[in-house]
Design a protein around this motif. Structure first.
Motif, PDB file in Angstrom:
ATOM      1  N   ILE A 137      36.472  48.123  24.288  1.00  0.00           N
ATOM      2  CA  ILE A 137      37.605  47.178  24.267  1.00  0.00           C
ATOM      3  C   ILE A 137      38.932  47.920  24.332  1.00  0.00           C
ATOM      4  N   THR A 138      39.749  47.546  25.306  1.00  0.00           N
ATOM      5  CA  THR A 138      41.109  48.074  25.473  1.00  0.00           C
ATOM      6  C   THR A 138      42.054  46.891  25.602  1.00  0.00           C
ATOM      7  N   ASP A 139      43.331  47.191  25.815  1.00  0.00           N
ATOM      8  CA  ASP A 139      44.305  46.116  25.996  1.00  0.00           C
ATOM      9  C   ASP A 139      44.009  45.282  27.235  1.00  0.00           C
ATOM     10  N   ALA A 140      43.287  45.876  28.198  1.00  0.00           N
ATOM     11  CA  ALA A 140      42.994  45.181  29.450  1.00  0.00           C
ATOM     12  C   ALA A 140      41.671  44.426  29.416  1.00  0.00           C
ATOM     13  N   THR A 141      40.939  44.548  28.322  1.00  0.00           N
ATOM     14  CA  THR A 141      39.633  43.884  28.232  1.00  0.00           C
ATOM     15  C   THR A 141      39.803  42.370  28.199  1.00  0.00           C
ATOM     16  N   PRO A 142      39.038  41.641  29.025  1.00  0.00           N
ATOM     17  CA  PRO A 142      39.135  40.173  29.014  1.00  0.00           C
ATOM     18  C   PRO A 142      38.778  39.601  27.643  1.00  0.00           C
ATOM     19  N   ASP A 143      39.380  38.464  27.322  1.00  0.00           N
ATOM     20  CA  ASP A 143      39.117  37.816  26.039  1.00  0.00           C
ATOM     21  C   ASP A 143      37.641  37.505  25.852  1.00  0.00           C
ATOM     22  N   GLU A 144      36.939  37.237  26.951  1.00  0.00           N
ATOM     23  CA  GLU A 144      35.534  36.881  26.862  1.00  0.00           C
ATOM     24  C   GLU A 144      34.713  37.977  26.179  1.00  0.00           C
ATOM     25  N   GLU A 145      35.081  39.227  26.394  1.00  0.00           N
ATOM     26  CA  GLU A 145      34.343  40.328  25.772  1.00  0.00           C
ATOM     27  C   GLU A 145      34.635  40.417  24.273  1.00  0.00           C
ATOM     28  N   VAL A 146      35.856  40.061  23.890  1.00  0.00           N
ATOM     29  CA  VAL A 146      36.174  40.018  22.456  1.00  0.00           C
ATOM     30  C   VAL A 146      35.387  38.882  21.799  1.00  0.00           C
ATOM     31  N   HIS A 147      35.285  37.759  22.497  1.00  0.00           N
ATOM     32  CA  HIS A 147      34.472  36.656  21.980  1.00  0.00           C
ATOM     33  C   HIS A 147      33.014  37.085  21.843  1.00  0.00           C
ATOM     34  N   GLU A 148      32.519  37.859  22.808  1.00  0.00           N
ATOM     35  CA  GLU A 148      31.149  38.333  22.757  1.00  0.00           C
ATOM     36  C   GLU A 148      30.931  39.249  21.546  1.00  0.00           C
ATOM     37  N   LEU A 149      31.928  40.066  21.234  1.00  0.00           N
ATOM     38  CA  LEU A 149      31.842  40.921  20.042  1.00  0.00           C
ATOM     39  C   LEU A 149      31.711  40.063  18.793  1.00  0.00           C
ATOM     40  N   ARG A 150      32.473  38.979  18.727  1.00  0.00           N
ATOM     41  CA  ARG A 150      32.399  38.077  17.572  1.00  0.00           C
ATOM     42  C   ARG A 150      30.999  37.480  17.443  1.00  0.00           C
ATOM     43  N   ILE A 151      30.445  37.047  18.541  1.00  0.00           N
ATOM     44  CA  ILE A 151      29.107  36.440  18.519  1.00  0.00           C
ATOM     45  C   ILE A 151      28.061  37.437  18.049  1.00  0.00           C
ATOM     46  N   GLN A 152      28.157  38.679  18.553  1.00  0.00           N
ATOM     47  CA  GLN A 152      27.184  39.696  18.168  1.00  0.00           C
ATOM     48  C   GLN A 152      27.325  40.070  16.690  1.00  0.00           C
ATOM     49  N   CYS A 153      28.552  40.073  16.186  1.00  0.00           N
ATOM     50  CA  CYS A 153      28.767  40.355  14.759  1.00  0.00           C
ATOM     51  C   CYS A 153      28.155  39.258  13.894  1.00  0.00           C
ATOM     52  N   LYS A 154      28.307  38.003  14.328  1.00  0.00           N
ATOM     53  CA  LYS A 154      27.707  36.901  13.568  1.00  0.00           C
ATOM     54  C   LYS A 154      26.184  37.041  13.551  1.00  0.00           C
ATOM     55  N   LYS A 155      25.589  37.402  14.694  1.00  0.00           N
ATOM     56  CA  LYS A 155      24.139  37.571  14.756  1.00  0.00           C
ATOM     57  C   LYS A 155      23.686  38.724  13.853  1.00  0.00           C
ATOM     58  N   LEU A 156      24.452  39.817  13.851  1.00  0.00           N
ATOM     59  CA  LEU A 156      24.106  40.943  12.992  1.00  0.00           C
ATOM     60  C   LEU A 156      24.158  40.539  11.523  1.00  0.00           C
ATOM     61  N   ARG A 157      25.184  39.810  11.151  1.00  0.00           N
ATOM     62  CA  ARG A 157      25.297  39.397   9.748  1.00  0.00           C
ATOM     63  C   ARG A 157      24.157  38.473   9.354  1.00  0.00           C
ATOM     64  N   TYR A 158      23.804  37.542  10.213  1.00  0.00           N
ATOM     65  CA  TYR A 158      22.675  36.663   9.917  1.00  0.00           C
ATOM     66  C   TYR A 158      21.401  37.479   9.697  1.00  0.00           C
ATOM     67  N   LEU A 159      21.145  38.433  10.585  1.00  0.00           N
ATOM     68  CA  LEU A 159      19.942  39.259  10.448  1.00  0.00           C
ATOM     69  C   LEU A 159      19.937  40.007   9.121  1.00  0.00           C
ATOM     70  N   MET A 160      21.080  40.589   8.778  1.00  0.00           N
ATOM     71  CA  MET A 160      21.156  41.355   7.536  1.00  0.00           C
ATOM     72  C   MET A 160      20.968  40.451   6.320  1.00  0.00           C
ATOM     73  N   GLU A 161      21.505  39.243   6.369  1.00  0.00           N
ATOM     74  CA  GLU A 161      21.339  38.315   5.248  1.00  0.00           C
ATOM     75  C   GLU A 161      19.899  37.808   5.157  1.00  0.00           C
ATOM     76  N   PHE A 162      19.287  37.528   6.303  1.00  0.00           N
ATOM     77  CA  PHE A 162      17.904  37.059   6.290  1.00  0.00           C
ATOM     78  C   PHE A 162      16.966  38.100   5.671  1.00  0.00           C
ATOM     79  N   PHE A 163      17.179  39.365   6.043  1.00  0.00           N
ATOM     80  CA  PHE A 163      16.277  40.432   5.612  1.00  0.00           C
ATOM     81  C   PHE A 163      16.761  41.167   4.362  1.00  0.00           C
ATOM     82  N   GLN A 164      17.828  40.700   3.753  1.00  0.00           N
ATOM     83  CA  GLN A 164      18.427  41.389   2.606  1.00  0.00           C
ATOM     84  C   GLN A 164      17.437  41.673   1.476  1.00  0.00           C
ATOM     85  N   PRO A 165      16.491  40.760   1.165  1.00  0.00           N
ATOM     86  CA  PRO A 165      15.557  41.045   0.065  1.00  0.00           C
ATOM     87  C   PRO A 165      14.687  42.280   0.285  1.00  0.00           C
ATOM     88  N   LEU A 166      14.613  42.769   1.519  1.00  0.00           N
ATOM     89  CA  LEU A 166      13.758  43.925   1.805  1.00  0.00           C
ATOM     90  C   LEU A 166      14.456  45.252   1.540  1.00  0.00           C
TER      91      LEU A 166
END
Length: 505
Positions: free
Chosen positions: A379-408
């Motif tokens: 990500i740079t200043d020239a990166t389209p907003d869509e890629e920043v949105h994609e980063l947000r989506i991937q972060c949400k998925k990562l957090r869900y995975l970590m919360e689901f598997f947290q007891p392990l």
């Protein structure tokens, strides 16, 4: 050996002995008492009051807030609504400032309260200690007494004797759990994250199924509050529970049969689709005051018109959702899904179903983390907003995975990583919200008859609001790279490697 506390929870059966039997050489004398009165106990759906206090009662036009230290705060129960902010100014409202402003105060149960004041006197009838007794009984007659003791100067031993007597009669530490257990049997607070016990050697299939089976009741328990429109958090948590279920189905790749996975995605997406517009309108109406603060007063008239249209549309959307949630088709679908994940007989395992949960979790989380790193580093200043949105989506998925598997995993280690991820998500979430709001407001404008004066006034307000939202979106965008660096520190990288990649680089 007696304790030093002066406030107790006492079984109601012991009150008679306390007010009639001697405590050593001291005799109890009732010096004041009230007739029994009806009470209603109030709390939020998540029991925010009980998390910090003992109970909030409405008795005879007054609110009584019982504190854990035995203090009793009172003020008028006159109010303009069902939220803490709607209460009249006073000590109870001040003490409830910690309660989330989005949650309403609900009547959880009723009963009777009787208050008695007792003096403990010596043989010369000199008062050496006092007790205030509040007896609370539920509708089935069961109840609890709250006893507060106070001593007089120079009579410390007398207070100790009375304290010992209360403890001998079964007096215990006063807390909300003991009061709620007696007065509200079976009433439990809503918990947005269920406790799902997991074992490292159980299969990925069993893990996914257990997580989904635990979240389905969380959605269902929010249905009535959504129908009653008690507060907007019921719909919010209903959607979050369904979204997490859908995420399990999507993220736990290969756990279920591909055809059944596609079918489940469609079924849960259909349930979510019924709620989307109402939630969007709720968010706008919740942010109403903030929006007025962002634009000049000269365009407030346009906002007035816009929010009036939003309120009318919300009424229509709520009516449609109520009809949906009350329908036989909805009841049948939810019953079918609950049976599917509780009985499991009709669930079809996929190619990854038998993988051990710990190995499977590590692979999913590590892969998602590496994907986030790849996106963020590009990500740079020239990166389209869509890629920043994609980063947000991937972060949400990562957090869900970590919360689901947290007891392990080690609770401390994974909690620290989730906390760091949340800070990055906050910036990405703000960036996304500002972008979505601009698009949604423009779409709303396109539905208006542009030839009317109303549409022109609204358009001027939306134009001013959109300009501010765009500026804030850019400000959040500028923070993304720095926030990611803070999140992905060398310590964080090492923690991810150690937990999810066997310590390998």
């Amino acid at each position: 050996m007696t304790s030093e506390r002066t406030t107790f929870a006492l079984p109601t059966r012991s009150v008679s002995a306390l007010v009639k039997e001697r405590a050593g050489k001291l005799s109890p004398v009732i010096i004041d008492g009230d007739e029994p009165q009806k009470f209603t106990i109030f709390d939020t759906f998540e029991h925010n009051v009980a998390n910090r206090h003992v109970a909030l009662l409405e008795v005879g036009g007054e609110f009584l807030l019982l504190s854990r230290n035995g203090a009793l705060l009172t003020q008028t129960s006159k109010r303009g609504g069902d939220f803490v902010a709607d209460l009249s100014e006073g000590p109870v409202r001040d003490a409830l400032s910690h309660v989330t402003p989005l949650r309403s105060l609900l009547p959880l149960g009723q009963g009777e309260v009787q208050r008695t004041a007792v003096a403990f006197v010596d043989d010369e009838e000199k008062t050496q200690a006092r007790a205030s007794v509040m007896q609370l009984s539920g509708p089935d007659g069961d109840g609890i007494a709250i006893v507060g003791l106070s001593g007089l100067r120079g009579y410390d031993k007398a207070l100790d004797r009375v304290r010992a007597e209360v403890e001998a009669l079964g007096g215990t530490t006063l807390d909300a759990s003991s009061v709620y257990a007696r007065l509200l049997p079976g009433v439990t607070p809503f918990v947005s994250r269920p406790d799902v016990p997991l074992e490292a050697d159980q299969t990925a299939f069993d893990t996914a199924t257990a997580v989904i089976a635990a979240h389905l009741p969380l959605a269902r328990v929010n249905e009535q509050g959504t129908i009653d429109d008690t507060d907007t958090e019921f719909l919010h948590h209903y959607r979050v529970s369904l979204r997490k279920i859908r995420s399990v189905i999507s993220l736990f790749k290969g756990v279920y049969d591909p055809e059944q996975t596609a079918s489940l995605k469609d079924r849960f997406s259909a349930l979510m689709a019924k709620t989307g517009r109402l939630r969007d309108l709720d968010v706008y109406l919740l942010e109403r005051d903030d929006f007025y603060g962002l634009v000049p007063e000269t365009v407030h008239g346009g906002l007035d018109r816009m929010f009036k249209l939003f309120e009318a549309e919300r009424s229509g959307e709520l009516k449609k959702l109520r009809s949906h949630l009350r329908s036989d088709a909805y009841a049948a679908e939810m019953k079918s899904l609950e049976k599917l994940f509780n009985k499991r007989k009709s669930l079809k395992p996929g190619p990854s179903a038998d993988r051990h949960a710990l190995d499977y979790a590590a692979k999913l989380i590590w892969k998602r983390y590496r994907k986030i790193c790849t996106i963020a580093q590009g990500i740079t200043d020239a990166t389209p907003d869509e890629e920043v949105h994609e980063l947000r989506i991937q972060c949400k998925k990562l957090r869900y995975l970590m919360e689901f598997f947290q007891p392990l995993y080690s609770d401390k280690a994974i909690r620290s990583l989730i906390a760091s991820l949340k800070k990055l998500q906050e910036t990405l979430g703000n960036f996304n919200d500002f972008a979505v709001q601009q698009e949604s407001l423009q779409a709303f404008l396109n539905t208006l008859d542009k030839s009317t004066d109303e549409a022109l006034e609204i358009a001027q307000a939306v134009g001013a609001l959109t300009a501010v939202l765009h500026r804030r979106q850019l400000e959040e965008r500028d923070q993304v790279t720095g926030r990611f660096r803070q999140f992905n520190s060398p310590e964080t990288q090492k923690s991810f490697r150690d937990l999810f990649h066997g310590g390998k680089a």
